[in-house]
Design a protein around this motif. Structure first.
Motif, mmCIF file in Angstrom:
data_model
loop_
_atom_site.group_PDB
_atom_site.id
_atom_site.type_symbol
_atom_site.label_atom_id
_atom_site.label_comp_id
_atom_site.label_asym_id
_atom_site.label_seq_id
_atom_site.Cartn_x
_atom_site.Cartn_y
_atom_site.Cartn_z
ATOM 1 N N GLN A 36 23.247 -5.496 33.508
ATOM 2 C CA GLN A 36 24.430 -4.635 33.566
ATOM 3 C C GLN A 36 24.138 -3.202 33.127
ATOM 4 O O GLN A 36 24.992 -2.311 33.271
ATOM 5 C CB GLN A 36 25.565 -5.216 32.731
ATOM 6 N N THR A 37 22.931 -2.946 32.592
ATOM 7 C CA THR A 37 22.594 -1.596 32.145
ATOM 8 C C THR A 37 22.606 -0.608 33.303
ATOM 9 O O THR A 37 23.111 0.513 33.174
ATOM 10 C CB THR A 37 21.217 -1.578 31.459
ATOM 11 N N GLY A 38 22.026 -0.997 34.432
ATOM 12 C CA GLY A 38 21.940 -0.084 35.570
ATOM 13 C C GLY A 38 23.283 0.411 36.063
ATOM 14 O O GLY A 38 23.523 1.622 36.157
ATOM 15 N N PRO A 39 24.222 -0.500 36.388
ATOM 16 C CA PRO A 39 25.538 -0.049 36.849
ATOM 17 C C PRO A 39 26.292 0.794 35.821
ATOM 18 O O PRO A 39 27.062 1.679 36.192
ATOM 19 C CB PRO A 39 26.274 -1.365 37.131
ATOM 20 N N TRP A 40 26.073 0.511 34.526
ATOM 21 C CA TRP A 40 26.719 1.329 33.491
ATOM 22 C C TRP A 40 26.069 2.705 33.395
ATOM 23 O O TRP A 40 26.748 3.730 33.403
ATOM 24 C CB TRP A 40 26.626 0.621 32.139
ATOM 25 N N LEU A 41 24.747 2.730 33.318
ATOM 26 C CA LEU A 41 24.027 3.978 33.078
ATOM 27 C C LEU A 41 24.068 4.904 34.284
ATOM 28 O O LEU A 41 24.258 6.118 34.142
ATOM 29 C CB LEU A 41 22.577 3.668 32.712
ATOM 30 N N LEU A 42 23.866 4.356 35.459
ATOM 31 C CA LEU A 42 23.806 5.142 36.692
ATOM 32 C C LEU A 42 24.833 4.594 37.676
ATOM 33 O O LEU A 42 24.489 3.934 38.657
ATOM 34 C CB LEU A 42 22.392 5.090 37.291
ATOM 35 N N PRO A 43 26.114 4.864 37.428
ATOM 36 C CA PRO A 43 27.162 4.272 38.271
ATOM 37 C C PRO A 43 27.075 4.689 39.730
ATOM 38 O O PRO A 43 27.567 3.976 40.608
ATOM 39 C CB PRO A 43 28.465 4.755 37.614
ATOM 40 N N GLY A 44 26.452 5.823 39.990
ATOM 41 C CA GLY A 44 26.301 6.256 41.371
ATOM 42 C C GLY A 44 25.248 5.496 42.143
ATOM 43 O O GLY A 44 25.178 5.586 43.379
ATOM 44 N N ALA A 45 24.425 4.744 41.449
ATOM 45 C CA ALA A 45 23.358 3.971 42.107
ATOM 46 C C ALA A 45 23.929 2.616 42.536
ATOM 47 O O ALA A 45 23.604 1.561 41.973
ATOM 48 C CB ALA A 45 22.176 3.787 41.164
ATOM 49 N N THR A 46 24.788 2.653 43.535
ATOM 50 C CA THR A 46 25.415 1.432 44.038
ATOM 51 C C THR A 46 24.372 0.536 44.690
ATOM 52 O O THR A 46 23.267 0.976 45.044
ATOM 53 C CB THR A 46 26.495 1.777 45.056
ATOM 54 N N THR A 47 24.727 -0.712 44.885
ATOM 55 C CA THR A 47 23.784 -1.631 45.529
ATOM 56 C C THR A 47 23.461 -1.175 46.950
ATOM 57 O O THR A 47 22.337 -1.343 47.419
ATOM 58 C CB THR A 47 24.353 -3.059 45.548
ATOM 59 N N ASP A 48 24.438 -0.574 47.640
ATOM 60 C CA ASP A 48 24.169 -0.059 48.990
ATOM 61 C C ASP A 48 23.167 1.086 48.943
ATOM 62 O O ASP A 48 22.243 1.157 49.775
ATOM 63 C CB ASP A 48 25.466 0.421 49.646
#
Length: 311
Positions: A36-48
């Motif tokens: 969950q660190t990635g989506p929190w830290l870099l919210p613009g880095a969506t899975t798409d």
């Protein structure tokens, strides 16, 4: 040995290492950060968005497009000096972030296995004063926090110190300063460095370069020896996805637009050169060379050589 092994294990962990001329840089692992660190830290880095960057897989992102991140330090042998760049999250610290709270990692074991017993460290460089970069500055001794590296000088940029000294901090950040920064300063081991716009040498082959934006006084650490160079990023680049999308900022950047400009400048200066980039939160293989890819960049990983040091 896994990143979650505990002190007392009979296995001495291997230490990933890179040569930079006559310098040796070792990665001292602390923990793998939760998914969950990635989506929190870099919210613009969506899975798409991550899926559109296939070179990130499998090392830097999983098949679902979730970013991989890690917490570690770099231990550097340079002209007889033993230097540690950043000190991670730390054990036993009371933290608001559940992933960082009351850790019990084997960082100390790994540090010693790399030949860097705390009392032998000469210099600790703090790229900036965030919780996950200063935690092992201190260790618990009874009810007190004392410097982990009693014979070292701890360095950070004066601009960084002055910023935090002049703002009103929330309780969680005040707690971090109380347990991980102030005890070092109270022990007389904390030094402030005036970092020039074009960088400042602090030891032979070690230079601090200003990389503001994430924090006002953040620095990157340039290592040079025998015509070879490496750059430790600090949090000017949290994750390689920001190479493909340099404008992508983290949720904790104090000045996002400045952070993006700094990141572009760093990547532009490194692209196409032989300088090794060492990411402060990049998961293995952690290091690589920057290449241009259209209007952006990508990382060509440089695998370490694994060394086991028995002290």
């Amino acid at each position: 040995m896994s990143a979650n092994s505990r002190p007392g294990s009979t296995t001495i962990p291997q230490t990933p290492a890179w040569a930079v001329g006559d310098h040796t840089v070792r990665r001292i692992d602390e923990i793998v950060l939760p998914a969950q660190t990635g989506p929190w830290l870099l919210p613009g880095a969506t899975t798409d968005l991550v899926a559109e960057t296939p070179w990130l897989r499998p090392d830097f992102a999983d098949d679902q497009g979730i970013l991989r991140l890690a917490s570690h330090s770099f231990a550097v042998e340079a002209d007889g000096m033993r230097v540690l760049v950043d000190t991670g999250i730390g054990n036993g610290k009371q933290r608001a972030n559940p992933a960082w709270h009351d850790l019990n990692s084997d960082y100390d074991t790994r540090l010693r296995a790399a030949g860097f017993a705390p009392e032998t460290v000469d210099l600790v460089i703090l790229t900036h004063l965030h919780t996950d970069h200063v935690g092992w500055n201190t260790r618990a001794e009874g009810d007190d926090w004392v410097p982990t590296f009693p014979n070292a000088r701890y360095l950070t940029a004066r601009t960084e110190w002055d910023y935090w000294a002049g703002v009103e901090m929330e309780e969680a950040r005040q707690q971090m300063f109380r347990d991980s920064v102030h005890p070092v300063r109270d022990a007389g081991l904390f030094d402030l460095v005036d970092v020039a716009d074009d960088g400042t040498d602090i030891a032979p082959g070690i230079r601090l370069l200003p990389t503001p934006g994430h924090t006002p006084g953040q620095v990157a650490v340039e290592l040079s020896s025998g015509g070879e160079r490496a750059l430790v990023t600090g949090d000017s680049i949290h994750h390689p996805v920001q190479m493909s999308h340099p404008g992508l900022c983290s949720c904790v950047d104090i000045a996002p637009e400045l952070a993006a400009r700094t990141r572009n400048q760093v990547l532009d200066a490194l692209a196409g050169t032989s300088t090794l980039l060492l990411g402060s939160h990049f998961p293995p293989p952690t290091a690589g060379h920057v290449h241009r890819e259209g209007d952006a960049y990508r990382l060509a990983p440089a695998a370490p050589g694994n060394t086991t040091v028995r002290g």
